[in-house]
Design a protein around this motif. Structure first.
Motif, short mmCIF file in Angstrom:
data_model
loop_
_atom_site.label_atom_id
_atom_site.label_comp_id
_atom_site.label_asym_id
_atom_site.label_seq_id
_atom_site.Cartn_x
_atom_site.Cartn_y
_atom_site.Cartn_z
N LYS A 1 0.84 -1.20 0.00
CA LYS A 1 0.00 0.00 0.00
C LYS A 1 0.88 1.25 0.00
O LYS A 1 1.68 1.45 0.91
N GLU A 2 0.72 2.07 -1.03
CA GLU A 2 1.47 3.32 -1.12
C GLU A 2 0.88 4.30 -0.12
O GLU A 2 -0.26 4.74 -0.25
N VAL A 3 1.66 4.64 0.88
CA VAL A 3 1.19 5.48 1.98
C VAL A 3 1.55 6.94 1.75
O VAL A 3 0.76 7.84 1.99
N ILE A 4 2.76 7.17 1.28
CA ILE A 4 3.21 8.52 0.92
C ILE A 4 3.84 8.43 -0.46
O ILE A 4 4.72 7.61 -0.70
N ALA A 5 3.35 9.26 -1.37
CA ALA A 5 3.85 9.30 -2.74
C ALA A 5 4.39 10.69 -3.03
O ALA A 5 4.13 11.63 -2.28
N SER A 6 5.13 10.80 -4.10
CA SER A 6 5.62 12.13 -4.47
C SER A 6 5.84 12.21 -5.97
O SER A 6 5.99 11.20 -6.66
N ILE A 7 5.82 13.43 -6.44
CA ILE A 7 6.24 13.75 -7.81
C ILE A 7 7.26 14.87 -7.63
O ILE A 7 6.91 16.04 -7.49
N SER A 8 8.52 14.48 -7.57
CA SER A 8 9.55 15.43 -7.16
C SER A 8 9.73 16.59 -8.13
O SER A 8 9.95 17.72 -7.70
N HIS A 9 9.60 16.36 -9.43
CA HIS A 9 9.77 17.47 -10.37
C HIS A 9 8.60 18.45 -10.31
O HIS A 9 8.69 19.57 -10.81
N GLU A 10 7.49 18.06 -9.69
CA GLU A 10 6.35 18.95 -9.49
C GLU A 10 6.32 19.52 -8.08
O GLU A 10 5.39 20.25 -7.72
N ASP A 11 7.31 19.16 -7.26
CA ASP A 11 7.38 19.63 -5.86
C ASP A 11 6.13 19.28 -5.08
O ASP A 11 5.62 20.09 -4.31
N GLN A 12 5.63 18.07 -5.25
CA GLN A 12 4.40 17.67 -4.58
C GLN A 12 4.59 16.33 -3.86
O GLN A 12 5.26 15.43 -4.37
N ILE A 13 3.95 16.24 -2.70
CA ILE A 13 3.94 15.03 -1.89
C ILE A 13 2.48 14.71 -1.59
O ILE A 13 1.68 15.61 -1.34
N TYR A 14 2.14 13.42 -1.62
CA TYR A 14 0.76 12.98 -1.42
C TYR A 14 0.69 12.04 -0.23
O TYR A 14 1.48 11.10 -0.14
N LEU A 15 -0.24 12.32 0.67
CA LEU A 15 -0.44 11.50 1.86
C LEU A 15 -1.74 10.74 1.70
O LEU A 15 -2.79 11.35 1.48
N ASN A 16 -1.70 9.43 1.81
CA ASN A 16 -2.91 8.63 1.72
C ASN A 16 -3.64 8.72 3.06
O ASN A 16 -3.13 8.26 4.08
N SER A 17 -4.83 9.31 3.05
CA SER A 17 -5.54 9.63 4.29
C SER A 17 -6.00 8.41 5.07
O SER A 17 -6.34 8.52 6.23
N MET A 18 -6.00 7.23 4.43
CA MET A 18 -6.40 6.02 5.16
C MET A 18 -5.26 5.49 6.03
O MET A 18 -5.50 4.75 6.97
N TYR A 19 -4.04 5.87 5.73
CA TYR A 19 -2.89 5.29 6.43
C TYR A 19 -2.06 6.32 7.19
O TYR A 19 -1.20 5.94 7.97
N VAL A 20 -2.28 7.59 6.91
CA VAL A 20 -1.47 8.65 7.50
C VAL A 20 -2.31 9.43 8.50
O VAL A 20 -3.45 9.79 8.21
N ASP A 21 -1.76 9.67 9.67
CA ASP A 21 -2.41 10.52 10.67
C ASP A 21 -2.23 11.97 10.24
O ASP A 21 -1.16 12.56 10.44
N LEU A 22 -3.26 12.53 9.63
CA LEU A 22 -3.14 13.89 9.09
C LEU A 22 -2.89 14.92 10.18
O LEU A 22 -2.30 15.97 9.92
N ASN A 23 -3.30 14.64 11.41
CA ASN A 23 -3.03 15.56 12.51
C ASN A 23 -1.53 15.77 12.71
O ASN A 23 -1.10 16.84 13.15
N HIS A 24 -0.75 14.76 12.39
CA HIS A 24 0.70 14.87 12.53
C HIS A 24 1.27 15.97 11.63
O HIS A 24 2.31 16.54 11.92
#
Length: 160
Positions: free
Chosen positions: A110-133
């Protein structure tokens, strides 16, 4: 942590972000992640040297074709001490146009944190990541669900 399917991601624009935020992300995900995957941007002597140097950490499993940003050539590394040290000594911006780019962190498959480095973007999967952190980041973030329209159309529209 129970792993369930999810189509929800928080997109974080990382442009001009304090690079310590990359270390915050690593400190959060590394204790629970099983491996990291990179897209291979290009093959050169640097990649060859890296593969020799990190040979013991290279997973014998093929990279995940369900990687959020999959370019066709993926390197999967088990999170050995050597790989963790490598990640912690790189700035997020170092992955832009690097022979390895777009780091994604997984718990099993399960991809929990993804990124597209040339776009300067990081993606957090809300089902697996504590967004409060990540509330203290104070970076632009938006929730989207990728089932109604094409995933990449939504990603392009996020930062217009």
């Amino acid at each position: 942590m129970e792993i369930n399917e999810s189509k929800n991601y928080w997109a974080i624009e990382f442009v001009n972000a304090d690079e310590t935020k990359w270390l915050d992300i690593l400190d959060y995900i590394l204790p629970m992640a099983t491996h990291v995957e990179f897209n291979i941007l290009y093959c050169d002597q640097n990649l060859k040297d890296f593969l020799i140097d990190f040979n013991n950490s290279i997973s014998r499993e093929e990279g995940n074709k369900n990687k959020m940003y999959y370019t066709g050539n993926v390197l999967r590394l088990e999170l050995s001490k050597k790989v963790i040290d490598f990640l912690k000594h790189k700035k997020y911006s170092d992955f832009k146009n690097f022979f390895l780019e777009d780091p994604s962190f997984y718990i099993n498959d399960k991809e929990v944190i993804a990124s597209i480095s040339h776009e300067d973007q990081i993606y957090l999967n809300s089902m697996y990541v504590d967004l409060n952190h990540f509330n203290h980041f104070k970076l632009q973030h938006k929730l989207f669900e990728n089932k109604e329209i094409g995933l990449w159309e939504k990603i392009r529209n996020l930062f217009k």
